[in-house]
Motif scaffolding. Structure first.
Motif, PDB file in Angstrom:
ATOM      1  N   UNK A  69      -0.157  29.430  23.439  1.00 55.69           N
ATOM      2  CA  UNK A  69       1.035  28.737  23.917  1.00 55.69           C
ATOM      3  C   UNK A  69       1.020  28.764  25.439  1.00 55.69           C
ATOM      4  N   UNK A  70       1.438  27.648  26.057  1.00 58.44           N
ATOM      5  CA  UNK A  70       1.407  27.633  27.513  1.00 58.44           C
ATOM      6  C   UNK A  70       2.628  28.355  28.074  1.00 58.44           C
ATOM      7  N   UNK A  71       2.679  28.448  29.398  1.00 53.07           N
ATOM      8  CA  UNK A  71       3.677  29.286  30.049  1.00 53.07           C
ATOM      9  C   UNK A  71       5.108  28.875  29.719  1.00 53.07           C
ATOM     10  N   UNK A  72       5.335  27.582  29.510  1.00 50.27           N
ATOM     11  CA  UNK A  72       6.700  27.113  29.265  1.00 50.27           C
ATOM     12  C   UNK A  72       7.049  27.045  27.782  1.00 50.27           C
ATOM     13  N   UNK A  73       6.039  27.156  26.934  1.00 52.42           N
ATOM     14  CA  UNK A  73       6.271  26.979  25.505  1.00 52.42           C
ATOM     15  C   UNK A  73       6.172  25.542  25.059  1.00 52.42           C
ATOM     16  N   UNK A 103       1.272  24.048  22.384  1.00 54.31           N
ATOM     17  CA  UNK A 103       0.702  25.067  21.500  1.00 54.31           C
ATOM     18  C   UNK A 103      -0.610  24.572  20.911  1.00 54.31           C
ATOM     19  N   UNK A 104      -1.411  25.532  20.468  1.00 54.23           N
ATOM     20  CA  UNK A 104      -2.707  25.212  19.867  1.00 54.23           C
ATOM     21  C   UNK A 104      -2.962  26.213  18.751  1.00 54.23           C
ATOM     22  N   UNK A 105      -3.559  25.709  17.652  1.00 58.13           N
ATOM     23  CA  UNK A 105      -3.829  26.568  16.503  1.00 58.13           C
ATOM     24  C   UNK A 105      -5.258  26.401  16.023  1.00 58.13           C
ATOM     25  N   UNK A 106      -5.812  27.485  15.535  1.00 61.83           N
ATOM     26  CA  UNK A 106      -7.092  27.397  14.843  1.00 61.83           C
ATOM     27  C   UNK A 106      -6.889  26.660  13.523  1.00 61.83           C
ATOM     28  N   UNK A 107      -7.916  25.959  13.090  1.00 61.92           N
ATOM     29  CA  UNK A 107      -7.803  25.222  11.832  1.00 61.92           C
ATOM     30  C   UNK A 107      -7.469  26.140  10.664  1.00 61.92           C
ATOM     31  N   UNK A 108      -7.925  27.364  10.744  1.00 59.88           N
ATOM     32  CA  UNK A 108      -7.734  28.302   9.643  1.00 59.88           C
ATOM     33  C   UNK A 108      -6.268  28.683   9.422  1.00 59.88           C
ATOM     34  N   UNK A 109      -5.416  28.473  10.441  1.00 59.81           N
ATOM     35  CA  UNK A 109      -4.011  28.875  10.316  1.00 59.81           C
ATOM     36  C   UNK A 109      -3.048  27.714  10.509  1.00 59.81           C
TER      37      UNK A 109
END
Length: 119
Positions: free
Chosen positions: A51-55, A58-64
């Protein structure tokens, strides 16, 4: 300097949920992009969410993706990882980390919290 302390791990049955918290000390928490990582025995460390500084990003791994949600509350100096529909393969030690604002590398780590998902 920011220090990180994770909490919220534990034992849960498959299909259950847990919420991990990462409390940061220090006045500059809101300057940092944050990430959650995990490492299972015999496996490489995996960046599961960021997650970046401001929220605002966001980024997620494919597994989750679709099961985990990362969020932060800069007023509380805390980043969270909501984990739903847990699977036995999610079993690992989970770490939060702060990304260096100059090198863009994650170079500040918490001590980790164990998550165990039983089948």
């Amino acid at each position: 300097q920011v220090q990180l302390v994770e909490s919220g791990g534990g034992l849960v049955q498959a299909g259950g949920s847990l919420r991990l918290s990462c409390a940061a000390s220090g006045r500059t928490f809101s300057n940092y992009d944050m990430g959650w990582f995990r490492q299972a025995p015999g496996k490489e460390r995996e960046n599961v969410a960021a997650i970046n500084w401001s929220g605002g990003s966001t980024h997620y791994a494919n597994s989750v993706k679709g099961r985990f949600t990362i969020s932060r509350d800069n007023a509380k100096n805390t980043v969270y990882l909501q984990m739903n529909s847990l699977k036995p393969e999610d079993t690992a030690v989970y770490y939060c980390a702060a990304r260096n604002t100059v090198s863009y590398k994650y170079d500040l780590w918490g001590q980790g919290t164990q998550v165990t998902v039983s089948s």
